[in-house]
Design a protein around this motif. Structure first.
Motif, PDB file in Angstrom:
ATOM      1  N   UNK A  32       0.819  -1.221   0.000  1.00  0.00           N
ATOM      2  CA  UNK A  32       0.000   0.000   0.000  1.00  0.00           C
ATOM      3  C   UNK A  32       0.855   1.275   0.000  1.00  0.00           C
ATOM      4  N   UNK A  33       1.966   1.248   0.745  1.00  0.00           N
ATOM      5  CA  UNK A  33       2.840   2.423   0.776  1.00  0.00           C
ATOM      6  C   UNK A  33       3.369   2.730  -0.621  1.00  0.00           C
ATOM      7  N   UNK A  34       3.791   1.712  -1.341  1.00  0.00           N
ATOM      8  CA  UNK A  34       4.319   1.913  -2.686  1.00  0.00           C
ATOM      9  C   UNK A  34       3.226   2.403  -3.630  1.00  0.00           C
ATOM     10  N   UNK A  35       2.005   1.896  -3.478  1.00  0.00           N
ATOM     11  CA  UNK A  35       0.899   2.348  -4.324  1.00  0.00           C
ATOM     12  C   UNK A  35       0.580   3.819  -4.075  1.00  0.00           C
ATOM     13  N   UNK A  36       0.500   4.216  -2.807  1.00  0.00           N
ATOM     14  CA  UNK A  36       0.224   5.623  -2.478  1.00  0.00           C
ATOM     15  C   UNK A  36       1.345   6.510  -3.002  1.00  0.00           C
ATOM     16  N   UNK A  37       2.589   6.090  -2.796  1.00  0.00           N
ATOM     17  CA  UNK A  37       3.743   6.861  -3.273  1.00  0.00           C
ATOM     18  C   UNK A  37       3.655   7.041  -4.792  1.00  0.00           C
ATOM     19  N   UNK A  39       0.921   6.920  -6.796  1.00  0.00           N
ATOM     20  CA  UNK A  39      -0.187   7.803  -7.168  1.00  0.00           C
ATOM     21  C   UNK A  39       0.127   9.264  -6.850  1.00  0.00           C
ATOM     22  N   UNK A  40       0.713   9.522  -5.694  1.00  0.00           N
ATOM     23  CA  UNK A  40       1.050  10.904  -5.318  1.00  0.00           C
ATOM     24  C   UNK A  40       2.105  11.460  -6.260  1.00  0.00           C
ATOM     25  N   UNK A  41       3.125  10.660  -6.561  1.00  0.00           N
ATOM     26  CA  UNK A  41       4.174  11.104  -7.485  1.00  0.00           C
ATOM     27  C   UNK A  41       3.577  11.423  -8.850  1.00  0.00           C
ATOM     28  N   UNK A  42       2.676  10.582  -9.339  1.00  0.00           N
ATOM     29  CA  UNK A  42       2.022  10.838 -10.619  1.00  0.00           C
ATOM     30  C   UNK A  42       1.177  12.100 -10.592  1.00  0.00           C
ATOM     31  N   UNK A  43       0.449  12.317  -9.507  1.00  0.00           N
ATOM     32  CA  UNK A  43      -0.394  13.515  -9.395  1.00  0.00           C
ATOM     33  C   UNK A  43       0.456  14.785  -9.370  1.00  0.00           C
ATOM     34  N   UNK A  44       1.564  14.746  -8.637  1.00  0.00           N
ATOM     35  CA  UNK A  44       2.458  15.913  -8.589  1.00  0.00           C
ATOM     36  C   UNK A  44       3.068  16.161  -9.973  1.00  0.00           C
ATOM     37  N   UNK A  45       3.520  15.111 -10.636  1.00  0.00           N
ATOM     38  CA  UNK A  45       4.102  15.266 -11.973  1.00  0.00           C
ATOM     39  C   UNK A  45       3.070  15.824 -12.957  1.00  0.00           C
ATOM     40  N   UNK A  46       1.839  15.329 -12.903  1.00  0.00           N
ATOM     41  CA  UNK A  46       0.783  15.830 -13.786  1.00  0.00           C
ATOM     42  C   UNK A  46       0.496  17.296 -13.525  1.00  0.00           C
ATOM     43  N   UNK A  47       0.443  17.687 -12.249  1.00  0.00           N
ATOM     44  CA  UNK A  47       0.141  19.089 -11.946  1.00  0.00           C
ATOM     45  C   UNK A  47       1.287  20.006 -12.374  1.00  0.00           C
ATOM     46  N   UNK A  48       2.514  19.560 -12.211  1.00  0.00           N
ATOM     47  CA  UNK A  48       3.652  20.369 -12.655  1.00  0.00           C
ATOM     48  C   UNK A  48       3.684  20.483 -14.174  1.00  0.00           C
ATOM     49  N   UNK A  49       3.364  19.401 -14.869  1.00  0.00           N
ATOM     50  CA  UNK A  49       3.371  19.420 -16.329  1.00  0.00           C
ATOM     51  C   UNK A  49       2.265  20.312 -16.880  1.00  0.00           C
TER      52      UNK A  49
END
Length: 82
Positions: A32-37, A39-49
């Motif tokens: 679960x920790x890896x899954x949350x990490x 998803x959060x990393x993807x969301x941050x990357x999408x918002x920055x892009x």
């Protein structure tokens, strides 16, 4: 680094055990920790892009929608500078 990052480093150096050999209690925490990490990393990357609008490869496509042969990318000087 958490779970999967540590495991990757350990495997690269030859001192780690593959996740399939981990005790269930460690997997219950790590998966679960890896899954949350992820998803959060993807969301941050999408918002920055998305902060600066379409990227250099998307601008020509916006000018002429659809598929067209011979319509290449923007010249380097017209793209985002670093």
């Amino acid at each position: 680094m958490g779970g999967a990052g540590d495991q990757t480093l350990e495997n690269a150096t030859g001192v780690g055990a593959p996740p399939t050999t981990w005790p269930r209690a460690e997997l219950v925490v790590d998966v679960p920790h890896t899954a949350v990490y992820g998803f959060v990393t993807g969301a941050v990357a999408d918002s920055l892009a998305a902060r600066h609008g379409p990227g250099p490869g998307e601008r020509p496509a916006a000018r002429r929608p659809g598929r067209h042969a011979g319509f290449g990318p923007l010249p380097r000087e017209d793209g985002h500078g670093r």
